[in-house]
Motif scaffolding. Structure first.
Motif, PDB file in Angstrom:
ATOM      1  N   ASN A   1      -3.354   5.757  -0.842  1.00 32.30           N
ATOM      2  CA  ASN A   1      -4.078   6.083   0.133  1.00 32.30           C
ATOM      3  C   ASN A   1      -4.527   7.824  -0.698  1.00 32.30           C
ATOM      4  O   ASN A   1      -5.856   7.950  -0.258  1.00 32.30           O
ATOM      5  CB  ASN A   1      -3.950   6.456   1.171  1.00 32.30           C
ATOM      6  CG  ASN A   1      -3.969   4.611   1.609  1.00 32.30           C
ATOM      7  OD1 ASN A   1      -4.960   4.583   1.629  1.00 32.30           O
ATOM      8  ND2 ASN A   1      -2.809   4.827   3.069  1.00 32.30           N
TER       9      ASN A   1
ATOM     10  N   MET B   1      -9.879   6.728  -2.084  1.00 33.23           N
ATOM     11  CA  MET B   1      -8.787   7.026  -2.232  1.00 33.23           C
ATOM     12  C   MET B   1      -9.329   8.919  -3.272  1.00 33.23           C
ATOM     13  O   MET B   1      -9.955   9.519  -3.411  1.00 33.23           O
ATOM     14  CB  MET B   1      -8.454   6.249  -3.127  1.00 33.23           C
ATOM     15  CG  MET B   1      -7.828   5.065  -3.068  1.00 33.23           C
ATOM     16  SD  MET B   1      -7.275   4.298  -4.787  1.00 33.23           S
ATOM     17  CE  MET B   1      -8.003   4.813  -6.105  1.00 33.23           C
TER      18      MET B   1
ATOM     19  N   GLU C   1       0.872  -0.975   0.083  1.00 30.92           N
ATOM     20  CA  GLU C   1       0.078   0.168  -0.169  1.00 30.92           C
ATOM     21  C   GLU C   1       1.040   0.922   0.019  1.00 30.92           C
ATOM     22  O   GLU C   1       1.710   1.399   1.038  1.00 30.92           O
ATOM     23  CB  GLU C   1      -1.567   0.177   0.885  1.00 30.92           C
ATOM     24  CG  GLU C   1      -2.006   0.942   0.823  1.00 30.92           C
ATOM     25  CD  GLU C   1      -2.692   0.611   2.798  1.00 30.92           C
ATOM     26  OE1 GLU C   1      -4.145   0.505   2.487  1.00 30.92           O
ATOM     27  OE2 GLU C   1      -2.362   1.410   3.936  1.00 30.92           O
TER      28      GLU C   1
ATOM     29  N   ASP D   1       0.868   4.641   0.468  1.00 33.36           N
ATOM     30  CA  ASP D   1       0.205   6.373   2.029  1.00 33.36           C
ATOM     31  C   ASP D   1       0.171   7.767   0.843  1.00 33.36           C
ATOM     32  O   ASP D   1      -0.702   8.263   0.074  1.00 33.36           O
ATOM     33  CB  ASP D   1       0.905   6.595   3.131  1.00 33.36           C
ATOM     34  CG  ASP D   1       0.652   7.795   3.534  1.00 33.36           C
ATOM     35  OD1 ASP D   1      -0.864   7.224   3.863  1.00 33.36           O
ATOM     36  OD2 ASP D   1       1.157   7.925   4.157  1.00 33.36           O
TER      37      ASP D   1
END
Length: 293
Positions: free
Chosen positions: A195, A218, A171, A173
Motif C-alpha cells: 500500500n 499505491m 499484502e 501495508d
C-alpha cells in the motif's frame, strides 16, 4: 639508508586482501538446517548478517524454512538459528553477528572478515513478515511467489538485489527499505502488492523497477542523499511524481510526463490506468532519473 614509506591505504588494502584470500582458502565447513511446516498460521523471520552473503528464496511448500551455510567456523552454525512457536505463530531468528547488544542467547562469532554464505528458503503456505539487516556483504533476496505480509530491509555497505518476479500472495501495508553505502537494485516491485513504500538511500547507486501487476493505487516516498537513483516504470502504469527541486541535484523525467504545477508531474495515462503510483521524492546532492519502458 632510508626506507621509502608505503602509503597507509596500500598497507590496509594489502592486509584486507590477505585476510580475505585466507578466508576464501579455508572456507570448508558446510551446515544445513530444515524446519517443516506444522500448525503455523504465520511466520515472523528476523535475518541479521554482519559480514556475509545472505540469500532468500522459495522452498518446497512443506518446508517452512531451510538454510544451507558455508563458513570457515568449525562449530555447527545452525546452532545460531533460533526457532520457536507461540500461539501458532513461528518466530525465526538468524544472526551472523557477534554483537551482544540485542541480548540474544546465541550469536555467530566472526572469524576474519566474513561470516560465510547463508542460503535461506521459505514456504509459500503461510504469510511471512521479514525483518532483514545486512551490514557489509551481499544480499540476493528473491521473494517471488511467497506470502510476504511485511518487509523491512536495511543494508549498509552492501550489494543488494531484490526481486518479486511473481505477484505477492499477501499484502504489505508498508514496505520499508534503507540502503546506505550500497549498490541496490529491485525488480518488479509492483508485484510486492504494497500500500505504501518508503525508500531511503545514502551514498550509492539505486535502481527501482516497478514492473508487475498493479490494480490499485499505491504511494511511494523516496529520500536520497548523495546517491544516484533510477526509477523504471512500465508504460501501463499510471504515475504522479512530486519532486522537491534544488539547485544541487539533477532531475531527469521521461517525456511521457507533463508538469501540472511546480514540482508536480503526471503521466499521460494517470487517470485512465487501472494501477497507479504516487511518488514523493526528495534528493540532496544526488541525481534522479525516471524512465518508461
Amino acid at each position: 639508508m632510508s626506507m621509502q614509506r608505503v602509503p597507509l591505504y596500500i598497507v590496509i588494502a594489502l592486509a584486507l586482501s590477505a585476510t580475505t584470500v585466507g578466508f576464501i582458502m579455508f572456507t570448508s565447513h558446510s551446515y544445513h538446517k530444515e524446519i517443516t511446516v506444522s500448525n503455523e498460521r504465520e511466520l515472523k523471520a528476523t535475518l541479521e548478517a554482519g559480514f556475509a552473503k545472505l540469500t532468500v528464496g522459495r522452498s518446497k511448500p512443506e518446508t517452512l524454512f531451510e538454510c544451507s551455510i558455508a563458513t570457515d567456523d568449525e562449530r555447527d552454525a545452525t546452532n545460531y538459528i533460533d526457532y520457536s512457536v507461540r500461539d501458532k505463530v513461528g518466530y525465526l531468528n538468524l544472526s551472523t553477528s557477534d554483537d551482544d547488544s540485542h541480548k540474544k542467547k546465541k550469536s555467530f562469532h566472526l572469524s576474519g572478515l566474513d561470516a560465510g554464505t547463508w542460503n535461506t528458503t521459505f514456504t509459500d503456505k503461510v504469510p511471512i513478515s521479514f525483518d532483514v539487516e545486512l551490514g557489509v556483504g551481499k544480499g540476493d533476496f528473491d521473494f517471488s511467489g511467497l506470502k510476504v505480509k511485511d518487509l523491512s530491509l536495511s543494508a549498509g555497505a552492501s550489494t543488494v538485489s531484490v526481486r518479486f518476479n511473481e505477484p505477492n500472495k499477501s499484502e504489505i501495508d508498508v514496505l520499508t527499505i534503507e540502503a546506505g553505502l550500497s549498490k541496490f537494485e529491485a525488480k518488479n516491485l509492483a508485484n510486492a502488492n504494497f500500500n505504501r513504500m518508503k525508500f531511503e538511500g545514502g551514498v550509492g547507486t539505486y535502481k527501482l523497477d516497478f514492473g508487475g501487476t498493479v490494480e490499485k493505487e499505491m504511494d511511494v516516498d523516496i529520500e536520497v542523499g548523495l546517491g544516484s537513483l533510477t526509477i523504471a516504470l512500465p508504460q501501463t502504469l499510471g504515475a504522479k511524481v512530486t519532486y522537491e527541486k534544488n539547485i544541487i541535484s539533477n532531475f531527469d523525467i521521461d517525456r511521457d510526463f507533463t508538469e501540472q504545477s511546480e514540482d508536480n508531474y503526471i503521466s499521460s495515462n494517470y487517470y485512465s490506468a487501472t494501477g497507479k503510483i504516487n511518488f514523493h521524492i526528495e534528493a540532496g546532492l544526488g541525481s534522479v532519473k525516471i524512465k518508461r519502458y
